[in-house]
Design a protein around this motif. Structure first.
Motif, PDB file in Angstrom:
ATOM      1  N   ASP A   2       0.857  -1.204   0.000  1.00  0.00           N
ATOM      2  CA  ASP A   2       0.000   0.000   0.000  1.00  0.00           C
ATOM      3  C   ASP A   2       0.892   1.253   0.000  1.00  0.00           C
ATOM      4  O   ASP A   2       2.114   1.149  -0.086  1.00  0.00           O
ATOM      5  N   GLU A   3       0.257   2.412   0.130  1.00  0.00           N
ATOM      6  CA  GLU A   3       1.001   3.684   0.073  1.00  0.00           C
ATOM      7  C   GLU A   3       2.097   3.769   1.136  1.00  0.00           C
ATOM      8  O   GLU A   3       3.151   4.345   0.917  1.00  0.00           O
ATOM      9  N   SER A   4       1.843   3.139   2.307  1.00  0.00           N
ATOM     10  CA  SER A   4       2.821   3.239   3.409  1.00  0.00           C
ATOM     11  C   SER A   4       3.966   2.239   3.241  1.00  0.00           C
ATOM     12  O   SER A   4       4.907   2.225   4.035  1.00  0.00           O
ATOM     13  N   GLY A   5       3.863   1.381   2.228  1.00  0.00           N
ATOM     14  CA  GLY A   5       4.932   0.395   2.003  1.00  0.00           C
ATOM     15  C   GLY A   5       4.679  -0.945   2.672  1.00  0.00           C
ATOM     16  O   GLY A   5       5.497  -1.858   2.570  1.00  0.00           O
ATOM     17  N   ALA A   6       3.527  -1.066   3.362  1.00  0.00           N
ATOM     18  CA  ALA A   6       3.209  -2.347   4.019  1.00  0.00           C
ATOM     19  C   ALA A   6       2.702  -3.341   2.978  1.00  0.00           C
ATOM     20  O   ALA A   6       1.942  -2.977   2.078  1.00  0.00           O
ATOM     21  N   THR A   7       3.141  -4.600   3.118  1.00  0.00           N
ATOM     22  CA  THR A   7       2.698  -5.637   2.180  1.00  0.00           C
ATOM     23  C   THR A   7       1.243  -6.002   2.469  1.00  0.00           C
ATOM     24  O   THR A   7       0.911  -6.410   3.577  1.00  0.00           O
ATOM     25  N   ILE A   8       0.380  -5.837   1.463  1.00  0.00           N
ATOM     26  CA  ILE A   8      -1.032  -6.206   1.624  1.00  0.00           C
ATOM     27  C   ILE A   8      -1.217  -7.675   1.256  1.00  0.00           C
ATOM     28  O   ILE A   8      -1.949  -8.403   1.896  1.00  0.00           O
ATOM     29  N   GLU A   9      -0.549  -8.083   0.187  1.00  0.00           N
ATOM     30  CA  GLU A   9      -0.656  -9.484  -0.238  1.00  0.00           C
ATOM     31  C   GLU A   9       0.450  -9.785  -1.238  1.00  0.00           C
ATOM     32  O   GLU A   9       1.176  -8.897  -1.674  1.00  0.00           O
ATOM     33  N   GLN A  10       0.532 -11.074  -1.610  1.00  0.00           N
ATOM     34  CA  GLN A  10       1.496 -11.467  -2.637  1.00  0.00           C
ATOM     35  C   GLN A  10       0.823 -11.346  -3.997  1.00  0.00           C
ATOM     36  O   GLN A  10      -0.359 -11.625  -4.144  1.00  0.00           O
ATOM     37  N   GLY A  11       1.624 -10.923  -4.961  1.00  0.00           N
ATOM     38  CA  GLY A  11       1.084 -10.751  -6.302  1.00  0.00           C
ATOM     39  C   GLY A  11       1.895 -11.490  -7.345  1.00  0.00           C
ATOM     40  O   GLY A  11       2.934 -12.093  -7.049  1.00  0.00           O
ATOM     41  N   MET A  12       1.399 -11.441  -8.567  1.00  0.00           N
ATOM     42  CA  MET A  12       2.099 -11.996  -9.719  1.00  0.00           C
ATOM     43  C   MET A  12       2.016 -10.937 -10.806  1.00  0.00           C
ATOM     44  O   MET A  12       0.999 -10.256 -10.932  1.00  0.00           O
ATOM     45  N   ALA A  13       3.093 -10.800 -11.579  1.00  0.00           N
ATOM     46  CA  ALA A  13       3.128  -9.711 -12.560  1.00  0.00           C
ATOM     47  C   ALA A  13       3.922 -10.116 -13.786  1.00  0.00           C
ATOM     48  O   ALA A  13       4.711 -11.066 -13.742  1.00  0.00           O
ATOM     49  N   ILE A  14       3.710  -9.376 -14.871  1.00  0.00           N
ATOM     50  CA  ILE A  14       4.522  -9.586 -16.070  1.00  0.00           C
ATOM     51  C   ILE A  14       5.405  -8.359 -16.307  1.00  0.00           C
ATOM     52  O   ILE A  14       4.989  -7.229 -16.087  1.00  0.00           O
ATOM     53  N   ILE A  15       6.647  -8.641 -16.717  1.00  0.00           N
ATOM     54  CA  ILE A  15       7.637  -7.587 -16.972  1.00  0.00           C
ATOM     55  C   ILE A  15       8.358  -7.937 -18.274  1.00  0.00           C
ATOM     56  O   ILE A  15       8.763  -9.102 -18.449  1.00  0.00           O
ATOM     57  N   PRO A  16       8.556  -6.975 -19.186  1.00  0.00           N
ATOM     58  CA  PRO A  16       9.353  -7.281 -20.386  1.00  0.00           C
ATOM     59  C   PRO A  16      10.801  -7.589 -19.978  1.00  0.00           C
ATOM     60  O   PRO A  16      11.355  -6.930 -19.100  1.00  0.00           O
ATOM     61  N   MET A  17      11.402  -8.578 -20.639  1.00  0.00           N
ATOM     62  CA  MET A  17      12.786  -8.946 -20.310  1.00  0.00           C
ATOM     63  C   MET A  17      13.746  -7.785 -20.553  1.00  0.00           C
ATOM     64  O   MET A  17      14.777  -7.695 -19.913  1.00  0.00           O
ATOM     65  N   LYS A  18      13.392  -6.859 -21.462  1.00  0.00           N
ATOM     66  CA  LYS A  18      14.302  -5.721 -21.722  1.00  0.00           C
ATOM     67  C   LYS A  18      14.434  -4.821 -20.488  1.00  0.00           C
ATOM     68  O   LYS A  18      15.400  -4.066 -20.383  1.00  0.00           O
ATOM     69  N   ASP A  19      13.494  -4.904 -19.548  1.00  0.00           N
ATOM     70  CA  ASP A  19      13.572  -4.112 -18.307  1.00  0.00           C
ATOM     71  C   ASP A  19      14.363  -4.844 -17.210  1.00  0.00           C
ATOM     72  O   ASP A  19      14.543  -4.319 -16.116  1.00  0.00           O
ATOM     73  N   LEU A  20      14.806  -6.058 -17.513  1.00  0.00           N
ATOM     74  CA  LEU A  20      15.466  -6.892 -16.495  1.00  0.00           C
ATOM     75  C   LEU A  20      16.871  -7.253 -16.953  1.00  0.00           C
ATOM     76  O   LEU A  20      17.187  -7.166 -18.133  1.00  0.00           O
TER      77      LEU A  20
END
Length: 396
Positions: free
Chosen positions: A160-178
Motif C-alpha cells: 500500500d502507500e505506506s509500504g506495508a505488504t497487503i498481499e502477494q502478487g504476480m506480474a509480467i515484466i518485459p525482459m528488456k527491463d530486467l
C-alpha cells in the motif's frame, strides 16, 4: 477450416515433438556444455508451434489441455530433458498470462503469439507504490527459459502507500527491463540456463499485476469465462507440468537399456549377453512397472485437472492435494526406474558418451523441485484424507 478434435490435435502435436527427438539428442551435449538450449532446438520447437500450446486461440494459439502438454513435454525429454523443461516452463508461463486481464494478454500477444515467456512464481524482493502501479527491486532465481524469453512472469509483494505488504502478487515484466545474473551451476538440468533475473526499480503498471491469493482461489482476472483452460486449478497445474519431462527421461532410459541388452555382455559372468540374465530380466520388468506407474499417475492427474476445468468446477481440496501427491509420486517412480536401469545396464551407464548418465543426473535434479517434493506432498495429501485442510503449505 476443419475443426479438429482435442485428440487429433494432441496426436498431431505429439508427432511433431517426436520428430524433433533426433535433433534434440544430437544437440544435448552442446546444450549442456553451453548452459543453455541451443538455438537450433528453439527454432525447431517454434516452427513446430510447440510454444503455442497454452496461448489462447484468440491470438492464434493452440489452447490445448494439460494431457497434451504432458505428452509433448514427455516426447521432447526423450531427446533432451533440458530442452523439454524450458519448453514446458515457457508454456506454463504462457498459461499464467492467460489467467490475467485482457490488457495484459494484449500487451504480450497482440504483436506476436509466439512470444516467449519465462516465469518464477515465488515472490521476491520489495515493491513500492507509485502513480499507476508498483516499482519493484528483486532477484528471482531459477528462471528457466530466461535466456530465450521476451517476457518474465514473476511473484512479488503488493504494497500500500505506506509500504506495508497487503498481499502477494504476480506480474509480467518485459525482459528488456530486467538483467540476467549467471547463477545456474548444477549437476543436472545444466542446459536449462535457469539463471537469476534481476529488477532494479522497475515500473510495473497496475494492469500487469494480479493477486496471488485470488488466483489460487480460482478468481482470475481473465474476462473470457468460456475458455476452460484458464480456469484450471493453479497449484495442481504448476505441480503436474513439472513431471512431463520425467516421463520422457524414464521412458527413454528404459528404451535405451532394452535396445542395448542383446549387444552387451555382463563382465565376470558366463552370460553372453544381458538378455539371457535373470537379474537383467527382473530389473527391466521392475523398471517398466515404475515407468508405467509414473504415466498412470500423471495422466490421471491431467484428466482430473482438465475434467474439472471443462466442467467449470473448482477442484476440492483433497483432489488438489492428490494431484500434488501424484506429481511427487511420478518424480519418485521415474527416478527409481532410472536408478534400476543404470544398475542393470552396468557401469558404462556413467560414461560421458552415454545418454543414460544425463537422464540420471537430470532426473535427480528435476525431481527435487520444491513443488514436486514427494514427502511434503504426502504430508499434505495424508492430512487431507484425514479431513485436515490447510497448514504445511498454502500451495495446494
Amino acid at each position: 477450416m476443419h475443426h479438429i478434435s482435442e485428440g487429433e490435435l494432441r496426436a498431431e502435436l505429439v508427432s511433431r515433438a517426436r520428430a524433433l527427438i533426433p535433433l534434440l539428442a544430437k544437440n544435448a551435449s552442446q546444450t549442456e556444455a553451453g548452459g543453455r538450449v541451443v538455438e537450433d532446438n528453439m527454432t525447431a520447437i517454434e516452427k513446430a508451434e510447440l510454444f503455442k500450446l497454452m496461448v489462447p486461440r484468440r491470438f492464434g494459439g493452440l489452447e490445448t489441455d494439460f494431457r497434451t502438454m504432458l505428452e509433448v513435454s514427455r516426447a521432447l525429454a526423450m531427446g533432451c530433458p533440458s530442452t523439454a523443461w524450458v519448453t514446458t516452463l515457457m508454456n506454463t508461463s504462457a498459461w499464467f498470462v492467460g489467467l490475467m486481464g485482457a490488457q495484459s494478454q494484449q500487451d504480450v500477444w497482440d504483436a506476436n503469439p509466439t512470444v516467449r515467456m519465462a516465469g518464477v512464481i515465488t515472490p521476491s524482493g520489495r515493491s513500492r507504490r507509485v502513480k499507476g502501479g508498483l516499482k519493484v527491486t528483486a532477484k528471482w532465481p531459477w528462471a528457466s527459459g530466461c535466456l530465450h524469453a521476451q517476457w518474465a512472469f514473476v511473484g512479488l509483494p503488493i504494497v500500500d502507500e505506506s509500504g506495508a505488504t497487503i498481499e502477494q502478487g504476480m506480474a509480467i515484466i518485459p525482459m528488456k527491463d530486467l538483467t540476467i545474473e549467471n547463477t545456474w551451476f548444477v549437476a543436472g538440468m545444466k542446459g536449462t540456463g535457469s539463471n537469476t533475473i534481476v529488477a532494479e526499480d522497475v515500473f510495473i503498471p497496475e494492469h500487469r499485476i494480479m493477486s496471488a491469493s485470488k488466483v489460487l482461489a480460482g478468481d482470475r482476472p481473465t474476462p473470457y469465462k468460456e475458455e476452460a483452460l484458464y480456469h484450471a486449478a493453479f497449484v495442481p497445474v504448476t505441480a503436474l507440468v513439472l513431471v512431463g519431462p520425467q516421463l520422457g527421461m524414464a521412458q527413454a532410459a528404459l528404451d535405451f537399456v532394452i535396445e542395448k541388452a542383446p549387444k552387451r555382455g555382463i563382465s565376470h559372468t558366463t552370460y553372453e549377453n544381458q538378455t539371457t540374465a535373470p537379474t537383467v530380466q527382473l530389473a527391466i520388468a521392475e523398471a517398466t512397472m515404475l515407468v508405467d506407474t509414473a504415466h498412470f499417475h500423471a495422466y490421471r492427474a491431467a484428466a482430473d485437472i482438465d475434467g474439472a476445468a471443462r466442467q467449470g468446477r473448482q477442484m476440492k481440496y483433497v483432489e488438489r492435494a492428490r494431484v500434488r501427491m501424484d506429481a511427487g509420486y511420478v518424480a519418485r517412480a521415474a527416478r527409481e526406474a532410472i536408478r534400476i536401469l543404470c544398475s542393470a545396464h552396468g557401469a558404462s551407464s556413467f560414461a560421458e558418451s552415454s545418454p543414460l548418465q544425463r537422464f540420471w543426473r537430470d532426473s535427480e535434479v528435476a525431481s527435487r523441485h520444491a513443488i514436486v517434493n514427494p514427502e511434503i506432498s504426502a504430508e499434505i495429501f495424508g492430512r487431507s484424507l484425514l479431513g485436515i485442510s490447510g497448514g504445511v503449505s498454502h500451495l495446494v
